[in-house]
Design a protein around this motif. Structure first.
Motif, PDB file in Angstrom:
ATOM      1  N   GLU A 143       0.810  -1.212   0.000  1.00 28.56           N
ATOM      2  CA  GLU A 143       0.000   0.000   0.000  1.00 28.56           C
ATOM      3  C   GLU A 143       0.849   1.271   0.000  1.00 28.56           C
ATOM      4  O   GLU A 143       0.536   2.237  -0.671  1.00 28.56           O
ATOM      5  CB  GLU A 143      -0.935  -0.003   1.216  1.00 28.56           C
ATOM      6  CG  GLU A 143      -2.013  -1.057   1.153  1.00 28.56           C
ATOM      7  CD  GLU A 143      -2.925  -0.884  -0.055  1.00 28.56           C
ATOM      8  OE1 GLU A 143      -3.239   0.271  -0.387  1.00 28.56           O
ATOM      9  OE2 GLU A 143      -3.304  -1.898  -0.656  1.00 28.56           O
ATOM     10  N   GLU A 144       1.898   1.284   0.771  1.00 29.93           N
ATOM     11  CA  GLU A 144       2.715   2.492   0.894  1.00 29.93           C
ATOM     12  C   GLU A 144       4.032   2.401   0.121  1.00 29.93           C
ATOM     13  O   GLU A 144       4.901   3.261   0.292  1.00 29.93           O
ATOM     14  CB  GLU A 144       3.014   2.755   2.372  1.00 29.93           C
ATOM     15  CG  GLU A 144       1.785   2.872   3.258  1.00 29.93           C
ATOM     16  CD  GLU A 144       0.907   4.049   2.850  1.00 29.93           C
ATOM     17  OE1 GLU A 144       1.455   5.061   2.357  1.00 29.93           O
ATOM     18  OE2 GLU A 144      -0.316   3.959   3.025  1.00 29.93           O
ATOM     19  N   LYS A 145       4.169   1.398  -0.730  1.00 27.91           N
ATOM     20  CA  LYS A 145       5.434   1.198  -1.417  1.00 27.91           C
ATOM     21  C   LYS A 145       5.377   1.669  -2.864  1.00 27.91           C
ATOM     22  O   LYS A 145       4.335   1.650  -3.496  1.00 27.91           O
ATOM     23  CB  LYS A 145       5.849  -0.279  -1.378  1.00 27.91           C
ATOM     24  CG  LYS A 145       6.193  -0.792   0.004  1.00 27.91           C
ATOM     25  CD  LYS A 145       6.635  -2.234  -0.043  1.00 27.91           C
ATOM     26  CE  LYS A 145       7.972  -2.418  -0.724  1.00 27.91           C
ATOM     27  NZ  LYS A 145       9.058  -1.811   0.042  1.00 27.91           N
ATOM     28  N   ASP A 174       7.143   1.182 -13.068  1.00 27.58           N
ATOM     29  CA  ASP A 174       6.899   1.476 -11.658  1.00 27.58           C
ATOM     30  C   ASP A 174       5.509   1.001 -11.274  1.00 27.58           C
ATOM     31  O   ASP A 174       4.576   1.046 -12.084  1.00 27.58           O
ATOM     32  CB  ASP A 174       6.988   2.981 -11.401  1.00 27.58           C
ATOM     33  CG  ASP A 174       8.404   3.431 -11.061  1.00 27.58           C
ATOM     34  OD1 ASP A 174       9.205   2.581 -10.632  1.00 27.58           O
ATOM     35  OD2 ASP A 174       8.701   4.624 -11.226  1.00 27.58           O
ATOM     36  N   TYR A 175       5.380   0.588 -10.009  1.00 30.70           N
ATOM     37  CA  TYR A 175       4.066   0.279  -9.462  1.00 30.70           C
ATOM     38  C   TYR A 175       3.906   0.990  -8.129  1.00 30.70           C
ATOM     39  O   TYR A 175       4.729   0.820  -7.223  1.00 30.70           O
ATOM     40  CB  TYR A 175       3.852  -1.220  -9.262  1.00 30.70           C
ATOM     41  CG  TYR A 175       2.546  -1.506  -8.546  1.00 30.70           C
ATOM     42  CD1 TYR A 175       1.331  -1.367  -9.206  1.00 30.70           C
ATOM     43  CD2 TYR A 175       2.537  -1.876  -7.208  1.00 30.70           C
ATOM     44  CE1 TYR A 175       0.131  -1.597  -8.566  1.00 30.70           C
ATOM     45  CE2 TYR A 175       1.332  -2.110  -6.542  1.00 30.70           C
ATOM     46  CZ  TYR A 175       0.134  -1.969  -7.223  1.00 30.70           C
ATOM     47  OH  TYR A 175      -1.051  -2.185  -6.576  1.00 30.70           O
ATOM     48  N   CYS A 176       2.859   1.805  -8.026  1.00 29.71           N
ATOM     49  CA  CYS A 176       2.545   2.502  -6.782  1.00 29.71           C
ATOM     50  C   CYS A 176       1.035   2.441  -6.588  1.00 29.71           C
ATOM     51  O   CYS A 176       0.278   3.063  -7.349  1.00 29.71           O
ATOM     52  CB  CYS A 176       3.036   3.954  -6.826  1.00 29.71           C
ATOM     53  SG  CYS A 176       2.784   4.842  -5.271  1.00 29.71           S
ATOM     54  N   ALA A 177       0.599   1.688  -5.597  1.00 32.97           N
ATOM     55  CA  ALA A 177      -0.826   1.428  -5.397  1.00 32.97           C
ATOM     56  C   ALA A 177      -1.616   2.692  -5.125  1.00 32.97           C
ATOM     57  O   ALA A 177      -2.814   2.761  -5.410  1.00 32.97           O
ATOM     58  CB  ALA A 177      -1.015   0.432  -4.256  1.00 32.97           C
ATOM     59  N   PRO A 182      -1.643   3.234 -11.181  1.00 34.90           N
ATOM     60  CA  PRO A 182      -0.557   2.605 -10.399  1.00 34.90           C
ATOM     61  C   PRO A 182       0.609   2.083 -11.225  1.00 34.90           C
ATOM     62  O   PRO A 182       1.723   2.006 -10.729  1.00 34.90           O
ATOM     63  CB  PRO A 182      -1.268   1.460  -9.674  1.00 34.90           C
ATOM     64  CG  PRO A 182      -2.513   1.219 -10.452  1.00 34.90           C
ATOM     65  CD  PRO A 182      -2.909   2.518 -11.036  1.00 34.90           C
ATOM     66  N   PHE A 183       0.361   1.738 -12.488  1.00 33.33           N
ATOM     67  CA  PHE A 183       1.432   1.213 -13.340  1.00 33.33           C
ATOM     68  C   PHE A 183       1.927   2.308 -14.286  1.00 33.33           C
ATOM     69  O   PHE A 183       1.136   2.872 -15.048  1.00 33.33           O
ATOM     70  CB  PHE A 183       0.942   0.011 -14.152  1.00 33.33           C
ATOM     71  CG  PHE A 183       0.649  -1.206 -13.325  1.00 33.33           C
ATOM     72  CD1 PHE A 183       1.637  -2.154 -13.089  1.00 33.33           C
ATOM     73  CD2 PHE A 183      -0.612  -1.404 -12.781  1.00 33.33           C
ATOM     74  CE1 PHE A 183       1.368  -3.284 -12.331  1.00 33.33           C
ATOM     75  CE2 PHE A 183      -0.886  -2.522 -12.015  1.00 33.33           C
ATOM     76  CZ  PHE A 183       0.112  -3.465 -11.790  1.00 33.33           C
TER      77      PHE A 183
END
Length: 376
Positions: A143-145, A174-177, A182-183
């Motif tokens: 979640e926070e990564k 990159d992936y950031c939820a 996010p992608f």
């Protein structure tokens, strides 16, 4: 006397583009040159404006299947094809109108482009299976990564220890939820190398690799190491153990890279899939079977963006919560193969330099003999 009807401007533009495509395809085929996707994209945009998703997808697929298509441009083409496939499953049939069909006057004002940038709508496989993550509780939450991942597609002369890399393609993203999207794609790369062992013709043909690919897109060692260094970890499909070993043998600097297998780390059969092969899985999600190494890397990237059947869980989470492959031990055999693979050019240069030195020594010796003879 009837008034002649005005020509349909859209049809004229369409026919102009199609005629130009036929001409450029003929030239590319005869000259064996790479063909740009520019006109295909412009024609696809025309169909897109008129909400003809079928024709839009068909023209993009036409380009993607050309053997002389630009590999660097195929990534964008495939993403758009996938979005179209998703939209065709979501939109009702009555919302799709042909470019030649008549649109009611009250709808013309509302004619607009459909979104082709959404990455939130994916096909879902149906399955009653409930499969839990083995290591989710023991791993940091996503979640926070913000993580950076490299997916790989690679072609080899074979799978023995003395086989070697022919072509490698990577997709870095990159992936950031917590992000709206996010992608985020960062970079793609394809490189080819001249092998010591002659690559089987069947392999070159199967993966659409030209015999002179190592001259057209020569493998950039520094580029590969740079992209691997940017990634938090690597994901490959297929025989990941073999691929990893052969790649690391060529690039020993990558021996400590964290490596995951989307084939082994995701329980495909338990999730309802009949096959665990990349081509079959990606086809289940409405995409064409990958043919090239870049298509393989891109297919893994696309899979990680999808959700598991009967779940909102992304496949990227399944990978992230698994443990990476066991550390690779550098062996004497790998060292010998590494030296062999990296001494191709130095050996050739040494042979040339050696002949030059022998020639110089012989010339000096002959000159000395002549000088002694004259002195007598």
């Amino acid at each position: 006397m009837s008034i002649p009807s005005k020509p349909n401007l859209t049809n004229l533009v369409e026919q102009k583009f199609l005629a130009q495509l036929e001409q450029e395809e003929t030239i590319a085929r005869d000259s064996n040159k790479t063909l740009s996707s520019n006109i295909y994209m412009r024609l696809a945009n025309l169909y897109h404006f008129h909400r003809d998703l079928i024709k839009e997808e068909a023209i993009l697929v036409r380009y993607s299947e050309l053997p002389f298509a630009d590999k660097e441009q195929l990534l964008e083409i495939y993403e758009r094809i996938e979005e179209l496939s998703n939209q065709r499953h979501i939109l009702n049939e009555n919302k799709m109108t042909s470019i030649n069909s008549t649109v009611p006057n009250d709808d013309k004002a509302g004619l607009s482009l459909l979104s082709i940038e959404s990455e939130d709508e994916f096909l879902a496989m149906s399955s009653d299976a409930k499969v839990f993550h083995k290591h989710k509780d023991s791993q940091p939450s996503l979640e926070e990564k913000d993580i950076r991942i490299l997916t790989i597609g690679a072609i080899f002369t074979g799978q023995r220890d003395d086989d070697e890399l022919i072509e490698i393609s990577v997709v870095l993203f990159d992936y950031c939820a917590n992000q709206d999207k996010p992608f985020q794609l960062i970079e793609t790369y394809t490189g080819n190398r001249e092998t010591i062992k002659a690559p089987p013709e069947a392999i070159l043909s199967k993966y659409f690799i030209s015999p002179d690919a190592h001259q057209i897109t020569p493998l950039d060692r520094e580029k590969i190491l740079y992209l691997f260094d940017l990634a938090d970890y690597v994901v490959s499909h297929g025989q990941s153990d073999v691929e990893r070993k052969l790649i690391v043998t060529l690039f020993p600097e990558l021996i400590d890279a964290e490596w995951y297998s989307s084939k082994k780390d995701i329980p495909w059969r338990a999730l309802g899939f009949e096959s665990i092969e990349l081509a079959d899985i990606i086809q289940s999600y409405g995409r064409r079977r990958p043919r090239t190494s870049m298509e393989q890397a891109k297919s893994i990237f696309q899979l990680l963006k999808n959700t598991e059947p009967e779940s909102d869980t992304l496949y990227i989470e399944r990978i992230h919560y698994m443990k990476p492959m066991k550390p690779l031990t550098w062996t004497d055999e790998m060292q010998a193969q590494h030296l062999r693979l990296n001494e191709i050019k130095p050996q050739r240069q040494f042979k040339g330099a050696g002949l030059f030195v022998v020639f110089i020594i012989a010339a000096i010796w002959v000159f000395d003999l002549i000088f002694d003879f004259i002195a007598l």
